[in-house]
Design a protein around this motif. Structure first.
Motif, mmCIF file in Angstrom:
data_model
loop_
_atom_site.group_PDB
_atom_site.id
_atom_site.type_symbol
_atom_site.label_atom_id
_atom_site.label_comp_id
_atom_site.label_asym_id
_atom_site.label_seq_id
_atom_site.Cartn_x
_atom_site.Cartn_y
_atom_site.Cartn_z
ATOM 1 N N LYS A 8 0.837 -1.198 0.000
ATOM 2 C CA LYS A 8 0.000 0.000 0.000
ATOM 3 C C LYS A 8 0.871 1.246 0.000
ATOM 4 C CE LYS A 8 -3.931 -2.154 2.337
ATOM 5 N NZ LYS A 8 -4.820 -2.142 3.529
ATOM 6 N N ILE A 9 0.633 2.108 -0.970
ATOM 7 C CA ILE A 9 1.425 3.330 -1.074
ATOM 8 C C ILE A 9 0.552 4.577 -0.987
ATOM 9 C CG2 ILE A 9 3.304 2.268 -2.363
ATOM 10 C CD1 ILE A 9 2.067 3.374 -4.920
ATOM 11 N N ARG A 10 -0.762 4.384 -0.807
ATOM 12 C CA ARG A 10 -1.675 5.503 -0.580
ATOM 13 C C ARG A 10 -2.901 4.987 0.154
ATOM 14 N NH1 ARG A 10 -1.685 4.260 -5.844
ATOM 15 N NH2 ARG A 10 -0.140 5.875 -6.252
ATOM 16 N N PRO A 11 -3.730 5.864 0.728
ATOM 17 C CA PRO A 11 -4.911 5.412 1.483
ATOM 18 C C PRO A 11 -5.904 4.657 0.602
ATOM 19 C CG PRO A 11 -4.420 7.722 1.935
ATOM 20 C CD PRO A 11 -3.554 7.329 0.797
ATOM 21 N N GLU A 12 -6.559 3.661 1.154
ATOM 22 C CA GLU A 12 -7.620 2.973 0.426
ATOM 23 C C GLU A 12 -8.762 3.961 0.193
ATOM 24 O OE1 GLU A 12 -8.825 -0.488 2.521
ATOM 25 O OE2 GLU A 12 -6.893 -1.511 2.296
ATOM 26 N N GLN A 13 -9.367 3.902 -0.996
ATOM 27 C CA GLN A 13 -10.421 4.856 -1.326
ATOM 28 C C GLN A 13 -11.209 4.364 -2.517
ATOM 29 O OE1 GLN A 13 -8.330 8.589 -2.932
ATOM 30 N NE2 GLN A 13 -6.636 7.306 -2.188
ATOM 31 N N SER A 14 -12.403 4.886 -2.672
ATOM 32 C CA SER A 14 -13.270 4.508 -3.774
ATOM 33 C C SER A 14 -14.184 5.677 -4.111
ATOM 34 C CB SER A 14 -14.107 3.276 -3.397
ATOM 35 O OG SER A 14 -14.957 2.902 -4.448
ATOM 36 N N GLN A 15 -14.530 5.765 -5.398
ATOM 37 C CA GLN A 15 -15.442 6.809 -5.853
ATOM 38 C C GLN A 15 -16.394 6.236 -6.888
ATOM 39 O OE1 GLN A 15 -14.031 10.683 -7.049
ATOM 40 N NE2 GLN A 15 -12.048 10.396 -6.017
ATOM 41 N N ALA A 16 -17.535 6.910 -7.065
ATOM 42 C CA ALA A 16 -18.437 6.576 -8.157
ATOM 43 C C ALA A 16 -17.845 7.114 -9.459
ATOM 44 C CB ALA A 16 -19.809 7.203 -7.908
ATOM 45 N N LYS A 17 -18.024 6.398 -10.560
ATOM 46 C CA LYS A 17 -17.514 6.823 -11.853
ATOM 47 C C LYS A 17 -18.163 8.129 -12.287
ATOM 48 C CE LYS A 17 -16.366 2.260 -13.711
ATOM 49 N NZ LYS A 17 -14.937 2.442 -13.573
ATOM 50 N N PRO A 18 -17.491 9.009 -12.979
ATOM 51 C CA PRO A 18 -16.096 8.903 -13.431
ATOM 52 C C PRO A 18 -15.097 9.361 -12.379
ATOM 53 C CG PRO A 18 -17.040 10.899 -14.286
ATOM 54 C CD PRO A 18 -18.141 10.210 -13.537
ATOM 55 N N GLY A 19 -15.529 9.773 -11.210
ATOM 56 C CA GLY A 19 -14.633 10.191 -10.135
ATOM 57 C C GLY A 19 -14.290 11.668 -10.214
ATOM 58 N N LEU A 20 -13.914 12.224 -9.050
ATOM 59 C CA LEU A 20 -13.528 13.635 -8.953
ATOM 60 C C LEU A 20 -12.104 13.757 -8.442
ATOM 61 C CD1 LEU A 20 -16.760 15.169 -7.404
ATOM 62 C CD2 LEU A 20 -15.958 15.435 -9.760
ATOM 63 N N GLU A 21 -11.289 14.519 -9.156
ATOM 64 C CA GLU A 21 -9.902 14.682 -8.757
ATOM 65 C C GLU A 21 -9.790 15.319 -7.377
ATOM 66 O OE1 GLU A 21 -6.018 16.973 -10.540
ATOM 67 O OE2 GLU A 21 -7.112 15.592 -11.853
ATOM 68 N N LYS A 22 -10.707 16.239 -7.049
ATOM 69 C CA LYS A 22 -10.615 16.940 -5.770
ATOM 70 C C LYS A 22 -10.767 16.003 -4.579
ATOM 71 C CE LYS A 22 -15.499 18.224 -5.255
ATOM 72 N NZ LYS A 22 -16.439 19.362 -5.047
ATOM 73 N N ASN A 23 -11.338 14.808 -4.800
ATOM 74 C CA ASN A 23 -11.542 13.854 -3.701
ATOM 75 C C ASN A 23 -10.419 12.823 -3.592
ATOM 76 O OD1 ASN A 23 -13.957 15.081 -3.009
ATOM 77 N ND2 ASN A 23 -15.181 13.742 -4.340
ATOM 78 N N LEU A 24 -9.488 12.859 -4.516
ATOM 79 C CA LEU A 24 -8.386 11.904 -4.453
ATOM 80 C C LEU A 24 -7.422 12.249 -3.326
ATOM 81 C CD1 LEU A 24 -7.388 11.321 -8.194
ATOM 82 C CD2 LEU A 24 -8.464 9.688 -6.644
ATOM 83 N N LYS A 25 -6.915 11.228 -2.662
ATOM 84 C CA LYS A 25 -5.929 11.409 -1.591
ATOM 85 C C LYS A 25 -4.748 10.477 -1.863
ATOM 86 C CE LYS A 25 -9.539 12.425 1.810
ATOM 87 N NZ LYS A 25 -10.151 12.007 3.097
ATOM 88 N N PRO A 26 -3.553 11.040 -2.073
ATOM 89 C CA PRO A 26 -3.229 12.467 -2.173
ATOM 90 C C PRO A 26 -3.659 13.038 -3.517
ATOM 91 C CG PRO A 26 -1.299 11.174 -2.621
ATOM 92 C CD PRO A 26 -2.359 10.188 -2.217
ATOM 93 N N LYS A 27 -3.646 14.349 -3.652
ATOM 94 C CA LYS A 27 -4.031 15.001 -4.886
ATOM 95 C C LYS A 27 -2.989 14.705 -5.979
ATOM 96 C CE LYS A 27 -7.696 17.484 -3.616
ATOM 97 N NZ LYS A 27 -7.894 16.868 -2.277
ATOM 98 N N PRO A 28 -3.428 14.423 -7.219
ATOM 99 C CA PRO A 28 -2.480 14.242 -8.319
ATOM 100 C C PRO A 28 -1.716 15.542 -8.587
ATOM 101 C CG PRO A 28 -4.655 13.428 -8.916
ATOM 102 C CD PRO A 28 -4.815 14.197 -7.646
ATOM 103 N N LYS A 29 -0.464 15.394 -9.018
ATOM 104 C CA LYS A 29 0.354 16.558 -9.341
ATOM 105 C C LYS A 29 0.212 16.851 -10.830
ATOM 106 C CE LYS A 29 3.624 15.508 -5.636
ATOM 107 N NZ LYS A 29 5.022 15.129 -5.292
ATOM 108 N N SER A 30 -0.416 17.966 -11.155
ATOM 109 C CA SER A 30 -0.725 18.301 -12.542
ATOM 110 C C SER A 30 0.072 19.491 -13.076
ATOM 111 C CB SER A 30 -2.221 18.614 -12.687
ATOM 112 O OG SER A 30 -3.008 17.524 -12.259
ATOM 113 N N GLN A 31 0.601 20.311 -12.194
ATOM 114 C CA GLN A 31 1.347 21.479 -12.630
ATOM 115 C C GLN A 31 2.694 21.051 -13.211
ATOM 116 O OE1 GLN A 31 0.178 24.629 -12.696
ATOM 117 N NE2 GLN A 31 -1.756 23.743 -12.009
ATOM 118 N N PRO A 32 3.221 21.821 -14.186
ATOM 119 C CA PRO A 32 4.553 21.496 -14.721
ATOM 120 C C PRO A 32 5.588 21.394 -13.616
ATOM 121 C CG PRO A 32 3.505 23.199 -16.037
ATOM 122 C CD PRO A 32 2.629 22.996 -14.841
ATOM 123 N N ALA A 33 6.515 20.445 -13.761
ATOM 124 C CA ALA A 33 7.508 20.217 -12.708
ATOM 125 C C ALA A 33 8.415 21.417 -12.529
ATOM 126 C CB ALA A 33 8.341 18.976 -13.031
#
Length: 285
Positions: A8-33
Protein backbone atom coordinates in the motif's frame (compact mmCIF):
# COMPACT_ATOMS: atom_id res chain seq x y z
CA UNK A 1 9.05 -18.33 -3.82
CA UNK A 2 8.56 -15.06 -5.67
CA UNK A 3 8.47 -12.04 -3.39
CA UNK A 4 5.23 -10.04 -3.52
CA UNK A 5 6.32 -6.55 -4.56
CA UNK A 6 2.92 -4.94 -4.05
CA UNK A 7 2.36 -2.77 -0.98
CA UNK A 8 0.00 0.00 0.00
CA UNK A 9 1.42 3.33 -1.07
CA UNK A 10 -1.67 5.50 -0.58
CA UNK A 11 -4.91 5.41 1.48
CA UNK A 12 -7.62 2.97 0.43
CA UNK A 13 -10.42 4.86 -1.33
CA UNK A 14 -13.27 4.51 -3.77
CA UNK A 15 -15.44 6.81 -5.85
CA UNK A 16 -18.44 6.58 -8.16
CA UNK A 17 -17.51 6.82 -11.85
CA UNK A 18 -16.10 8.90 -13.43
CA UNK A 19 -14.63 10.19 -10.13
CA UNK A 20 -13.53 13.64 -8.95
CA UNK A 21 -9.90 14.68 -8.76
CA UNK A 22 -10.62 16.94 -5.77
CA UNK A 23 -11.54 13.85 -3.70
CA UNK A 24 -8.39 11.90 -4.45
CA UNK A 25 -5.93 11.41 -1.59
CA UNK A 26 -3.23 12.47 -2.17
CA UNK A 27 -4.03 15.00 -4.89
CA UNK A 28 -2.48 14.24 -8.32
CA UNK A 29 0.35 16.56 -9.34
CA UNK A 30 -0.72 18.30 -12.54
CA UNK A 31 1.35 21.48 -12.63
CA UNK A 32 4.55 21.50 -14.72
CA UNK A 33 7.51 20.22 -12.71
CA UNK A 34 9.75 23.16 -13.58
CA UNK A 35 9.35 26.57 -15.09
CA UNK A 36 12.24 28.22 -16.91
CA UNK A 37 15.66 26.58 -16.76
CA UNK A 38 15.21 22.82 -16.54
CA UNK A 39 18.76 22.03 -15.36
CA UNK A 40 19.57 25.03 -13.17
CA UNK A 41 22.52 24.32 -10.85
CA UNK A 42 23.23 20.91 -12.39
CA UNK A 43 26.57 19.57 -13.61
CA UNK A 44 26.57 17.45 -16.76
CA UNK A 45 29.41 15.35 -18.16
CA UNK A 46 28.99 14.81 -21.90
CA UNK A 47 31.30 12.47 -23.78
CA UNK A 48 31.84 13.35 -27.42
CA UNK A 49 30.63 16.83 -26.55
CA UNK A 50 33.01 18.57 -28.91
CA UNK A 51 30.81 18.23 -32.00
CA UNK A 52 27.64 16.75 -33.44
CA UNK A 53 25.01 15.43 -31.06
CA UNK A 54 27.27 15.98 -28.06
CA UNK A 55 27.87 19.65 -28.92
CA UNK A 56 24.18 20.32 -29.51
CA UNK A 57 23.37 18.68 -26.18
CA UNK A 58 26.05 20.69 -24.35
CA UNK A 59 24.70 23.96 -25.74
CA UNK A 60 21.09 23.11 -24.94
CA UNK A 61 22.01 22.02 -21.40
CA UNK A 62 23.93 25.27 -20.91
CA UNK A 63 20.90 27.23 -22.08
CA UNK A 64 18.96 25.49 -19.34
CA UNK A 65 21.40 26.34 -16.57
CA UNK A 66 23.85 23.41 -16.43
CA UNK A 67 27.64 23.61 -16.15
CA UNK A 68 29.32 21.28 -18.64
CA UNK A 69 32.29 18.91 -18.69
CA UNK A 70 33.19 17.67 -22.17
CA UNK A 71 35.28 14.53 -22.71
CA UNK A 72 36.61 14.17 -26.25
CA UNK A 73 39.35 12.30 -28.12
CA UNK A 74 41.54 14.86 -29.90
CA UNK A 75 39.24 17.28 -31.78
CA UNK A 76 40.55 20.26 -29.83
CA UNK A 77 39.44 22.95 -32.27
CA UNK A 78 35.84 21.74 -32.15
CA UNK A 79 35.98 21.33 -28.36
CA UNK A 80 37.25 24.87 -27.86
CA UNK A 81 34.47 26.24 -30.06
CA UNK A 82 31.87 24.36 -28.00
CA UNK A 83 33.39 25.69 -24.77
CA UNK A 84 33.33 29.23 -26.16
CA UNK A 85 29.60 29.05 -26.84
CA UNK A 86 28.81 27.40 -23.48
CA UNK A 87 30.63 30.21 -21.70
CA UNK A 88 28.81 32.83 -23.79
CA UNK A 89 25.63 31.30 -22.41
CA UNK A 90 26.90 32.09 -18.92
CA UNK A 91 27.89 28.59 -17.84
CA UNK A 92 31.21 26.99 -16.94
CA UNK A 93 32.83 24.45 -19.27
CA UNK A 94 35.66 21.98 -18.68
CA UNK A 95 37.43 20.24 -21.58
CA UNK A 96 39.01 16.83 -20.98
CA UNK A 97 41.01 15.38 -23.86
CA UNK A 98 41.90 11.71 -24.12
CA UNK A 99 40.95 8.20 -25.16
CA UNK A 100 37.76 7.03 -23.45
CA UNK A 101 38.60 3.51 -24.60
CA UNK A 102 41.14 3.47 -21.79
CA UNK A 103 39.83 2.59 -18.33
CA UNK A 104 42.41 4.72 -16.50
CA UNK A 105 41.45 7.76 -18.53
CA UNK A 106 37.76 7.19 -17.75
CA UNK A 107 38.60 7.34 -14.05
CA UNK A 108 40.47 10.60 -14.64
CA UNK A 109 37.51 12.09 -16.51
CA UNK A 110 35.27 11.58 -13.49
CA UNK A 111 37.86 12.84 -11.00
CA UNK A 112 38.62 15.96 -13.09
CA UNK A 113 34.93 16.75 -13.38
CA UNK A 114 34.46 16.47 -9.63
CA UNK A 115 37.58 18.52 -8.94
CA UNK A 116 36.29 21.32 -11.18
CA UNK A 117 32.64 21.38 -10.19
CA UNK A 118 32.40 19.49 -6.89
CA UNK A 119 29.50 17.33 -8.03
CA UNK A 120 28.02 15.38 -10.93
CA UNK A 121 24.29 15.18 -11.66
CA UNK A 122 23.98 14.08 -15.29
CA UNK A 123 26.14 11.60 -17.20
CA UNK A 124 25.68 11.60 -20.99
CA UNK A 125 27.52 8.62 -22.51
CA UNK A 126 27.49 9.77 -26.12
CA UNK A 127 30.97 9.27 -27.64
CA UNK A 128 31.30 6.61 -30.29
CA UNK A 129 32.99 5.56 -33.51
CA UNK A 130 32.53 3.19 -36.44
CA UNK A 131 34.17 1.83 -39.57
CA UNK A 132 32.52 0.30 -42.61
CA UNK A 133 33.21 -3.34 -43.49
CA UNK A 134 31.63 -5.39 -46.28
CA UNK A 135 32.20 -8.67 -44.44
CA UNK A 136 32.84 -9.91 -40.92
CA UNK A 137 36.06 -11.33 -42.35
CA UNK A 138 37.23 -7.76 -42.92
CA UNK A 139 36.82 -6.82 -39.25
CA UNK A 140 40.10 -7.38 -37.47
CA UNK A 141 40.31 -8.17 -33.79
CA UNK A 142 42.03 -4.83 -33.30
CA UNK A 143 39.13 -2.97 -34.91
CA UNK A 144 36.60 -5.01 -32.93
CA UNK A 145 38.28 -4.22 -29.62
CA UNK A 146 38.74 -0.55 -30.53
CA UNK A 147 35.05 -0.23 -31.36
CA UNK A 148 33.92 -1.96 -28.16
CA UNK A 149 36.39 -0.03 -26.00
CA UNK A 150 35.27 3.32 -27.42
CA UNK A 151 31.54 2.66 -27.69
CA UNK A 152 30.67 0.28 -24.87
CA UNK A 153 33.41 -0.31 -22.32
CA UNK A 154 33.88 3.44 -21.93
CA UNK A 155 30.25 3.69 -20.84
CA UNK A 156 30.73 0.90 -18.30
CA UNK A 157 33.92 2.44 -16.89
CA UNK A 158 32.58 5.99 -16.71
CA UNK A 159 29.33 4.90 -15.10
CA UNK A 160 31.07 2.67 -12.59
CA UNK A 161 33.38 5.48 -11.48
CA UNK A 162 30.57 8.03 -11.43
CA UNK A 163 28.28 5.93 -9.23
CA UNK A 164 29.74 6.90 -5.82
CA UNK A 165 29.04 10.54 -6.68
CA UNK A 166 25.55 10.24 -8.13
CA UNK A 167 22.53 10.67 -5.89
CA UNK A 168 18.75 10.49 -5.92
CA UNK A 169 17.57 12.57 -8.86
CA UNK A 170 20.69 11.98 -10.94
CA UNK A 171 20.33 10.87 -14.55
CA UNK A 172 22.39 8.64 -16.83
CA UNK A 173 21.63 8.79 -20.56
CA UNK A 174 23.34 6.54 -23.10
CA UNK A 175 23.50 6.97 -26.87
CA UNK A 176 22.54 3.75 -28.60
CA UNK A 177 21.39 3.65 -32.25
CA UNK A 178 18.68 2.57 -34.63
CA UNK A 179 21.17 -0.15 -35.62
CA UNK A 180 20.69 -1.78 -32.21
CA UNK A 181 17.15 -2.64 -33.36
CA UNK A 182 17.48 -3.42 -37.07
CA UNK A 183 21.19 -4.20 -37.38
CA UNK A 184 23.54 -2.99 -40.12
CA UNK A 185 25.10 -5.11 -42.82
CA UNK A 186 28.14 -2.81 -43.14
CA UNK A 187 28.56 -1.69 -39.50
CA UNK A 188 28.43 -5.09 -37.82
CA UNK A 189 30.73 -4.42 -34.87
CA UNK A 190 29.26 -0.94 -34.33
CA UNK A 191 25.70 -2.28 -34.26
CA UNK A 192 26.80 -4.95 -31.78
CA UNK A 193 28.11 -2.27 -29.40
CA UNK A 194 24.85 -0.37 -29.69
CA UNK A 195 22.91 -3.51 -28.83
CA UNK A 196 25.11 -3.94 -25.78
CA UNK A 197 24.39 -0.34 -24.75
CA UNK A 198 20.65 -1.00 -25.03
CA UNK A 199 20.82 -4.04 -22.74
CA UNK A 200 23.14 -2.22 -20.35
CA UNK A 201 20.68 0.68 -20.13
CA UNK A 202 17.75 -1.58 -19.31
CA UNK A 203 19.69 -3.65 -16.79
CA UNK A 204 21.24 -0.68 -14.99
CA UNK A 205 17.91 1.13 -14.84
CA UNK A 206 16.39 -1.78 -12.93
CA UNK A 207 19.41 -1.94 -10.64
CA UNK A 208 19.26 1.76 -9.75
CA UNK A 209 15.53 2.42 -9.70
CA UNK A 210 15.19 2.18 -5.92
CA UNK A 211 18.08 4.61 -5.50
CA UNK A 212 16.19 7.21 -7.51
CA UNK A 213 18.81 7.34 -10.29
CA UNK A 214 17.21 7.13 -13.72
CA UNK A 215 18.92 5.44 -16.68
CA UNK A 216 17.59 5.97 -20.21
CA UNK A 217 18.88 6.07 -23.78
CA UNK A 218 18.52 7.81 -27.11
CA UNK A 219 18.68 5.82 -30.36
CA UNK A 220 19.36 8.22 -33.22
CA UNK A 221 18.91 7.35 -36.86
CA UNK A 222 20.89 9.16 -39.58
CA UNK A 223 22.17 12.40 -38.03
CA UNK A 224 24.45 14.86 -39.84
CA UNK A 225 27.72 14.83 -37.84
CA UNK A 226 31.47 14.83 -38.62
CA UNK A 227 31.59 11.06 -38.05
CA UNK A 228 29.50 10.55 -41.19
CA UNK A 229 31.82 12.47 -43.51
CA UNK A 230 34.86 10.76 -41.98
CA UNK A 231 33.46 7.23 -42.39
CA UNK A 232 31.55 6.83 -45.64
CA UNK A 233 32.33 7.40 -49.32
CA UNK A 234 31.60 10.76 -50.95
CA UNK A 235 28.66 9.20 -52.78
CA UNK A 236 27.19 7.74 -49.57
CA UNK A 237 27.64 11.03 -47.75
CA UNK A 238 25.75 12.86 -50.51
CA UNK A 239 22.81 10.46 -50.09
CA UNK A 240 23.03 10.12 -46.31
CA UNK A 241 19.59 10.05 -44.67
CA UNK A 242 17.59 10.04 -47.91
CA UNK A 243 16.26 6.52 -47.29
CA UNK A 244 14.21 7.26 -44.14
CA UNK A 245 10.53 8.27 -44.37
CA UNK A 246 11.36 11.97 -43.80
CA UNK A 247 13.88 11.77 -46.70
CA UNK A 248 16.67 13.64 -44.91
CA UNK A 249 19.28 13.29 -42.22
CA UNK A 250 18.47 14.77 -38.84
CA UNK A 251 20.29 17.69 -37.28
CA UNK A 252 22.12 17.34 -33.94
CA UNK A 253 19.78 19.86 -32.31
CA UNK A 254 16.85 17.59 -33.19
CA UNK A 255 18.43 14.92 -31.00
CA UNK A 256 19.62 17.17 -28.17
CA UNK A 257 16.04 17.83 -27.10
CA UNK A 258 15.67 14.12 -26.33
CA UNK A 259 18.62 14.32 -23.94
CA UNK A 260 17.20 17.43 -22.27
CA UNK A 261 13.86 15.72 -21.72
CA UNK A 262 15.48 12.62 -20.23
CA UNK A 263 17.87 14.66 -18.04
CA UNK A 264 15.18 16.91 -16.59
CA UNK A 265 12.25 16.40 -14.24
CA UNK A 266 10.00 16.36 -17.31
CA UNK A 267 10.82 12.63 -17.58
CA UNK A 268 10.75 11.87 -13.85
CA UNK A 269 8.58 8.77 -14.38
CA UNK A 270 10.79 7.26 -17.09
CA UNK A 271 13.67 4.86 -16.62
CA UNK A 272 14.96 2.02 -18.77
CA UNK A 273 13.42 3.67 -21.84
CA UNK A 274 14.70 4.73 -25.27
CA UNK A 275 13.72 7.71 -27.45
CA UNK A 276 13.96 7.34 -31.24
CA UNK A 277 14.82 10.48 -33.24
CA UNK A 278 15.29 8.67 -36.54
CA UNK A 279 13.29 10.38 -39.27
CA UNK A 280 10.28 8.08 -39.06
CA UNK A 281 11.79 4.60 -39.18
CA UNK A 282 9.60 2.25 -37.14
CA UNK A 283 11.65 -0.06 -34.92
CA UNK A 284 10.87 -2.33 -31.98
CA UNK A 285 11.18 -0.56 -28.67
Amino acid sequence: MQKDSKKKIRPEQSQAKPGLEKNLKPKPKSQPALAGDKLSGKVALITGGDSGIGRATALLFAEHGADIAIAYLNETADAKETKKVVEKLGRKCLLIEGDLGNETHCKKVISKTLKKFGSLDILINNAGTHWEADSIEDITTKQLMTTFNANFFSIFWLTKNAMPHLKKGSSIINTTSVTAYRGSDHLIDYAATKGAILSFTRSLSANLAEKGIRVNAVAPGPIWTPLIASTFSKESVAEFGSDVPMKRAGEPREVATCFLFLASEDSSYMTGQVLHPNGGEIVGS
